[in-house]
Design a protein around this motif. Structure first.
Motif, PDB file in Angstrom:
ATOM      1  N   ASP A 188       6.777  -3.763  12.060  1.00  0.00           N
ATOM      2  CA  ASP A 188       5.773  -4.791  11.797  1.00  0.00           C
ATOM      3  C   ASP A 188       6.350  -6.072  11.223  1.00  0.00           C
ATOM      4  N   ASP A 189       7.694  -6.147  11.074  1.00  0.00           N
ATOM      5  CA  ASP A 189       8.290  -7.311  10.431  1.00  0.00           C
ATOM      6  C   ASP A 189       7.968  -8.609  11.151  1.00  0.00           C
ATOM      7  N   HIS A 190       7.827  -8.522  12.485  1.00  0.00           N
ATOM      8  CA  HIS A 190       7.573  -9.749  13.233  1.00  0.00           C
ATOM      9  C   HIS A 190       6.194 -10.311  12.951  1.00  0.00           C
ATOM     10  N   ASP A 191       5.325  -9.508  12.325  1.00  0.00           N
ATOM     11  CA  ASP A 191       3.975  -9.972  12.023  1.00  0.00           C
ATOM     12  C   ASP A 191       3.869 -10.572  10.623  1.00  0.00           C
ATOM     13  N   GLN A 192       4.944 -10.458   9.819  1.00  0.00           N
ATOM     14  CA  GLN A 192       4.890 -10.973   8.469  1.00  0.00           C
ATOM     15  C   GLN A 192       4.904 -12.502   8.465  1.00  0.00           C
ATOM     16  N   ARG A 193       4.226 -13.064   7.459  1.00  0.00           N
ATOM     17  CA  ARG A 193       4.272 -14.510   7.298  1.00  0.00           C
ATOM     18  C   ARG A 193       5.670 -14.930   6.886  1.00  0.00           C
ATOM     19  N   GLY A 194       6.138 -16.039   7.422  1.00  0.00           N
ATOM     20  CA  GLY A 194       7.391 -16.594   6.958  1.00  0.00           C
ATOM     21  C   GLY A 194       7.208 -17.147   5.556  1.00  0.00           C
ATOM     22  N   VAL A 195       8.313 -17.243   4.803  1.00  0.00           N
ATOM     23  CA  VAL A 195       8.220 -17.685   3.423  1.00  0.00           C
ATOM     24  C   VAL A 195       7.750 -19.138   3.327  1.00  0.00           C
ATOM     25  N   LEU A 196       8.155 -19.984   4.292  1.00  0.00           N
ATOM     26  CA  LEU A 196       7.700 -21.373   4.260  1.00  0.00           C
ATOM     27  C   LEU A 196       6.204 -21.466   4.544  1.00  0.00           C
ATOM     28  N   GLU A 197       5.724 -20.643   5.441  1.00  0.00           N
ATOM     29  CA  GLU A 197       4.281 -20.617   5.723  1.00  0.00           C
ATOM     30  C   GLU A 197       3.508 -20.142   4.503  1.00  0.00           C
TER      31      GLU A 197
END
Length: 278
Positions: free
Chosen positions: A137-146
């Motif tokens: 599910d890592d690809h669904d995580q929000r990026g830190v900048l977002e």
């Protein structure tokens, strides 16, 4: 121009009560030279103004007529949670001040977004072990900048926000985050902050930065404070130089102020002396 206090009493008194509302200020510090302590003191003193007026009057004094208190104080970290940050602050400030001000500071921990895409074990930063079923599910995580952008959009208006620290993003800029992304984020933050009307203080370690990188960050902010060590004989002293600051630098130049000597006391970061052009 409306001002928001930085929380450093003597500094604020020399710059018209605080930073102009809507400012993004870069705190570029050599290791141990005072930038982090400035950030801690700003958070605690601004919170103390709401939480304990007597303590605020004792350690800070009266608020300038041109200054207004922020509605809220938000401390954003990429790598540490509330308990870790409060423990670190104890090394720079009187524990009684922290006890009085702590509940008035909103701590935002973005460790999950920062460490999530990395191979670092989840239990190290989230206190739990990642389930095997969640590894895909890592690809669904929000990026830190977002995640940072969303938090600032929701909480920066009319408030003081303290960002600890930009160095965390720059340390991974060759891997998961591009330097251009960080630079664009800072420029966007400057534009948005002018509308929000609050104060954003951004800490960065200047030791690993090339001159070009530091210059780019300075261009992306309204003000830059340089915290550096100065050696003289057998002693070292902490110094603060205002490199550029919209609505502030002209005041210091009018008073011929070129540099501040600083110290760390039980009340946190403070100005101990002022150096002027003779």
């Amino acid at each position: 121009m409306d001002r928001l206090p930085t929380g450093i009493s003597r500094f604020d008194s020399m710059i018209g009560g605080g930073a102009p509302a809507g400012s993004v200020v870069l705190l570029a510090s050599e290791g141990g030279a005072g930038g982090r302590e400035f950030l801690y003191t700003s958070a605690v003193m601004n919170a103390l103004a709401r939480a304990d007026e007597d303590q605020f009057d004792l350690y800070y004094g009266g608020l300038d007529d041109a200054a207004s208190l922020p509605a809220e104080i938000h401390y954003v970290s990429f790598t540490a949670d509330r308990s870790e940050l409060v423990e670190e602050m104890r090394f720079a400030l009187d524990p009684d001040l922290l006890a009085a001000a702590g509940d008035a500071i909103e701590f935002a921990d973005l460790s999950t977004e920062f460490f999530g895409p990395s191979p670092i074990p989840t239990e190290w930063y989230a206190g739990r072990t990642r389930e095997l079923t969640s590894l895909g599910d890592d690809h669904d995580q929000r990026g830190v900048l977002e995640a940072l952008g969303t938090y600032l959009t929701e909480h920066a208006s009319d408030n003081v926000v303290l960002l600890d620290s930009l160095s965390d993003l720059l340390d991974v800029s060759d891997d998961r985050i591009e330097w251009t992304d960080v630079s664009l984020m800072m420029r966007g933050l400057k534009k948005a902050s002018a509308r929000w009307g609050g104060l954003v203080l951004v800490l960065v370690n200047q030791d690993p930065l090339a001159d070009r990188e530091l210059g780019s960050l300075m261009d992306s902010t309204d003000g830059t404070l340089l915290f550096e060590w100065e050696s003289g004989g057998s002693e070292r002293s902490r110094t603060l130089v205002v490199r550029q600051f919209r609505g502030v630098l002209s005041r210091l130049e009018a008073e011929n102020i070129v540099q501040f000597e600083t110290e760390i006391s039980e009340g946190g970061f403070d100005i101990s002396d002022v150096r002027k052009i003779r």
